[in-house]
Design a protein around this motif. Structure first.
Motif, mmCIF file in Angstrom:
data_model
loop_
_atom_site.group_PDB
_atom_site.id
_atom_site.type_symbol
_atom_site.label_atom_id
_atom_site.label_comp_id
_atom_site.label_asym_id
_atom_site.label_seq_id
_atom_site.Cartn_x
_atom_site.Cartn_y
_atom_site.Cartn_z
ATOM 1 N N SER A 1 0.856 -0.914 0.119
ATOM 2 C CA SER A 1 -0.085 0.213 -0.318
ATOM 3 C C SER A 1 0.869 1.217 0.564
ATOM 4 O O SER A 1 0.674 2.438 -0.324
ATOM 5 N N GLU A 2 2.125 0.958 0.337
ATOM 6 C CA GLU A 2 3.021 2.165 0.476
ATOM 7 C C GLU A 2 3.274 2.809 -0.933
ATOM 8 O O GLU A 2 4.226 3.829 -1.122
ATOM 9 N N MET A 3 3.322 1.509 -2.364
ATOM 10 C CA MET A 3 3.920 2.332 -2.914
ATOM 11 C C MET A 3 2.087 2.713 -4.054
ATOM 12 O O MET A 3 2.734 2.502 -5.175
ATOM 13 N N ILE A 4 1.191 3.196 -3.645
ATOM 14 C CA ILE A 4 0.030 3.399 -3.875
ATOM 15 C C ILE A 4 -0.551 4.991 -3.589
ATOM 16 O O ILE A 4 -0.756 5.179 -2.956
ATOM 17 N N PHE A 5 -1.024 5.342 -4.985
ATOM 18 C CA PHE A 5 -1.121 6.788 -4.487
ATOM 19 C C PHE A 5 -2.432 6.745 -5.546
ATOM 20 O O PHE A 5 -2.676 6.470 -6.264
ATOM 21 N N THR A 6 -3.119 7.461 -4.643
ATOM 22 C CA THR A 6 -4.410 7.626 -4.984
ATOM 23 C C THR A 6 -5.230 8.625 -5.729
ATOM 24 O O THR A 6 -4.717 9.901 -5.011
ATOM 25 N N GLY A 7 -5.886 9.547 -7.370
ATOM 26 C CA GLY A 7 -6.021 10.828 -6.548
ATOM 27 C C GLY A 7 -7.226 11.233 -7.240
ATOM 28 O O GLY A 7 -7.968 9.721 -8.514
ATOM 29 N N ASN A 8 -7.554 12.105 -8.354
ATOM 30 C CA ASN A 8 -8.362 12.558 -9.266
ATOM 31 C C ASN A 8 -8.566 12.223 -10.254
ATOM 32 O O ASN A 8 -7.413 12.846 -11.209
ATOM 33 N N GLY A 9 -8.387 11.209 -10.361
ATOM 34 C CA GLY A 9 -8.361 10.362 -11.600
ATOM 35 C C GLY A 9 -6.546 9.965 -12.521
ATOM 36 O O GLY A 9 -5.304 11.367 -11.488
ATOM 37 N N SER A 10 -5.999 9.845 -13.527
ATOM 38 C CA SER A 10 -4.516 9.540 -13.630
ATOM 39 C C SER A 10 -4.131 10.367 -13.676
ATOM 40 O O SER A 10 -3.005 11.401 -13.581
ATOM 41 N N ASP A 11 -5.104 12.055 -14.403
ATOM 42 C CA ASP A 11 -4.360 13.470 -14.396
ATOM 43 C C ASP A 11 -4.180 14.016 -13.520
ATOM 44 O O ASP A 11 -2.858 14.929 -13.428
ATOM 45 N N GLU A 12 -4.086 13.645 -11.831
ATOM 46 C CA GLU A 12 -3.756 13.612 -11.145
ATOM 47 C C GLU A 12 -2.431 13.839 -10.266
ATOM 48 O O GLU A 12 -1.411 14.823 -10.547
ATOM 49 N N ALA A 13 -2.082 12.159 -10.910
ATOM 50 C CA ALA A 13 -0.903 11.611 -11.217
ATOM 51 C C ALA A 13 0.152 12.759 -12.218
ATOM 52 O O ALA A 13 1.769 12.850 -11.639
ATOM 53 N N ILE A 14 -0.148 12.546 -12.726
ATOM 54 C CA ILE A 14 0.526 12.803 -14.011
ATOM 55 C C ILE A 14 0.787 14.923 -14.121
ATOM 56 O O ILE A 14 1.797 14.419 -13.549
ATOM 57 N N ASP A 15 0.120 15.685 -13.446
ATOM 58 C CA ASP A 15 0.219 16.753 -12.676
ATOM 59 C C ASP A 15 0.978 17.244 -11.812
ATOM 60 O O ASP A 15 2.477 17.162 -11.852
ATOM 61 N N ILE A 52 3.848 3.449 -12.445
ATOM 62 C CA ILE A 52 2.678 2.996 -13.395
ATOM 63 C C ILE A 52 1.302 3.797 -13.051
ATOM 64 O O ILE A 52 1.198 3.847 -11.631
ATOM 65 N N MET A 53 0.365 3.696 -14.088
ATOM 66 C CA MET A 53 -0.822 5.056 -13.973
ATOM 67 C C MET A 53 -1.868 4.196 -14.322
ATOM 68 O O MET A 53 -1.767 3.342 -15.270
ATOM 69 N N GLN A 54 -2.461 3.245 -13.896
ATOM 70 C CA GLN A 54 -4.179 2.185 -13.418
ATOM 71 C C GLN A 54 -4.950 3.979 -13.622
ATOM 72 O O GLN A 54 -4.843 4.863 -12.882
ATOM 73 N N THR A 55 -5.959 3.308 -13.426
ATOM 74 C CA THR A 55 -7.370 3.983 -13.350
ATOM 75 C C THR A 55 -8.603 3.431 -13.880
ATOM 76 O O THR A 55 -9.159 2.014 -13.783
ATOM 77 N N PHE A 56 -10.054 3.789 -13.423
ATOM 78 C CA PHE A 56 -11.019 3.278 -12.672
ATOM 79 C C PHE A 56 -12.186 3.368 -13.841
ATOM 80 O O PHE A 56 -12.944 3.024 -13.862
ATOM 81 N N SER A 57 -11.596 4.129 -14.696
ATOM 82 C CA SER A 57 -12.040 5.214 -15.855
ATOM 83 C C SER A 57 -12.626 3.615 -16.970
ATOM 84 O O SER A 57 -13.783 3.742 -17.578
ATOM 85 N N LYS A 58 -12.189 2.803 -16.746
ATOM 86 C CA LYS A 58 -11.950 1.861 -18.173
ATOM 87 C C LYS A 58 -12.447 0.531 -17.979
ATOM 88 O O LYS A 58 -13.824 0.704 -17.885
ATOM 89 N N MET A 95 -4.805 6.557 -10.032
ATOM 90 C CA MET A 95 -4.019 5.422 -9.019
ATOM 91 C C MET A 95 -2.420 6.263 -9.836
ATOM 92 O O MET A 95 -2.870 5.226 -11.071
ATOM 93 N N ALA A 96 -1.364 5.562 -8.899
ATOM 94 C CA ALA A 96 -0.478 5.601 -10.115
ATOM 95 C C ALA A 96 0.255 4.862 -8.654
ATOM 96 O O ALA A 96 0.474 4.424 -7.483
ATOM 97 N N LEU A 97 1.392 3.640 -9.625
ATOM 98 C CA LEU A 97 2.154 2.257 -8.629
ATOM 99 C C LEU A 97 4.077 2.886 -9.144
ATOM 100 O O LEU A 97 3.969 3.576 -10.358
ATOM 101 N N ALA A 98 4.628 2.866 -7.940
ATOM 102 C CA ALA A 98 5.932 3.832 -8.104
ATOM 103 C C ALA A 98 6.254 3.175 -5.695
ATOM 104 O O ALA A 98 5.750 2.826 -5.389
ATOM 105 N N SER A 99 7.293 3.785 -6.394
ATOM 106 C CA SER A 99 8.250 3.810 -5.073
ATOM 107 C C SER A 99 7.504 3.623 -3.826
ATOM 108 O O SER A 99 6.941 5.073 -4.154
ATOM 109 N N PRO A 100 7.850 4.061 -2.562
ATOM 110 C CA PRO A 100 7.762 4.526 -1.404
ATOM 111 C C PRO A 100 8.190 5.909 -1.909
ATOM 112 O O PRO A 100 7.521 7.099 -1.026
ATOM 113 N N ASP A 101 9.099 5.968 -2.060
ATOM 114 C CA ASP A 101 9.936 7.574 -1.409
ATOM 115 C C ASP A 101 9.006 8.213 -2.521
ATOM 116 O O ASP A 101 8.639 9.401 -2.308
#
Length: 346
Positions: free
Chosen positions: A68-82, A200-206, A217-223
């Motif tokens: 779970s420390e490798m998961i970011f959740t946000g307002n669509g993948s676009d938030e992770a891009i920003d 890695i970015m994934q989404t609930f939209s598709k 969501m974005a999946l990445a290193s905990p840092d």
């Protein structure tokens, strides 16, 4: 793989003292909360949501087999891009590399953040050539964006080609997997622990059929996830989105039925479109849409719109001249599309 994230993070972000919200200091639970100036009435919507979405992230972690420390959740993948731009790119100094054609928000986000965006054309068959991508990078390149399956082309990028980029590039390689559930294989999730510069970015939209709740969501290193959580808006997901997101995650069996149905309908559409007199080429698809080159894409699009069917014209994209992108709909929607293409009149 040896990788140091710290030099990639902007100096002001490294030194930032983040905002500490009330619910970050004291998560909700059985207590009398008089710390956030909330209205005591209209529970539970009167309370601020968990700013770190802990319950949701734990549920996603269970499904994807990722910490779970490798998961970011946000307002669509676009938030992770920003946030990727915000964390790594000083305006007017750093640059980003992306493939062409691809999802347009990578370029738009670069413009918003005053960052040079360098495009690398895909091969004629829309495959990825790592060497050409790396030739566009320099010591000021912070990010490489890949979309697999790619939008608007629909094809899955070679896993080996993506791994080559990850291993040879000293910045972050971002793989957008919005459509990965419709592909036979290819997710890069198994490589997350091996490559600390992989995002890695994934989404609930598709595949999860929940575009309306704007959850990505974005999946990445905990840092890197820790950096995202430091610079995001304090309450970037609302209570309703969190509740519906949890409910969607509990409907895994239904999701598999949706995917199977869409794949069946995709094949049916491909079989129909192939050989139609107005169709010049149907491109292979690993997504929930099909890229189709028509003899006259503009007239076909206009005809379909007059019949109440909306498709996307991608003719202006590199390598997509004369192409329409057609989303795979329900059987009834696809049948209506088929009938109107059969009735097409110039």
């Amino acid at each position: 793989m040896n990788f140091d994230l710290n030099p990639l993070i902007r100096k002001n972000i490294r030194e930032l003292k983040p905002y500490s919200s009330a619910r970050l200091e004291h998560p909700s639970g059985r207590a009398v909360f008089l710390d956030a100036n909330e209205n005591p009435f209209n529970a539970p919507l009167n309370r601020y949501p968990d700013p770190l979405h802990r319950e949701l992230r734990r549920k996603i972690a269970e499904e994807l087999q990722v910490a779970s420390e490798m998961i970011f959740t946000g307002n669509g993948s676009d938030e992770a891009i920003d946030l990727l731009y915000r964390a790594t790119c000083d305006p007017g100094i750093h640059n980003v590399v992306g493939i062409d054609p691809t999802y347009g928000m990578y370029r738009v986000a670069a413009a918003v953040h005053g960052t040079e965006y360098r495009e690398v054309p895909l091969n004629d068959d829309f495959s990825l050539q790592p060497g050409r991508v790396l030739e566009k990078t320099d010591p000021k390149t912070r990010l490489i964006f890949l979309c697999s399956p790619n939008n608007p082309t629909g094809n899955l990028l070679s896993r080996d080609a993506m791994r080559e980029l990850i291993e040879r590039f000293e910045g972050l390689v971002v793989v957008d997997e919005a459509y990965i559930d419709f592909a036979p294989h290819g997710s890069m999730i198994p490589f997350l622990n091996r490559y600390p510069n992989l995002v890695i970015m994934q989404t609930f939209s598709k595949a999860r059929a929940a575009a309306g709740i704007r959850l990505g969501m974005a999946l990445a290193s905990p840092d890197l996830i820790a950096v995202f959580d430091r610079i995001k808006a304090p309450y970037n997901l609302n209570t309703l989105t969190l509740e519906v997101g949890m409910e969607i995650l509990s409907r895994g069996r239904e999701k598999e039925i949706w995917i199977r149905t869409i794949l069946q309908e995709r094949k049916r559409l491909v079989d129909f479109l192939t050989g139609q007199p107005e169709v010049e080429k149907v491109f292979p698809s690993d997504a929930n849409f099909i890229l189709v080159r028509f003899r006259n894409a503009g007239k076909m699009k206009g005809w379909l719109e007059r019949q109440g069917i909306i498709v996307r014209d991608r003719s202006g994209e590199t390598g997509c001249e004369g192409c329409l992108r057609i989303t795979v709909g329900s059987r009834e929607e696809n049948e209506r599309l088929i009938k109107q293409i059969q009735r097409y009149e110039e």
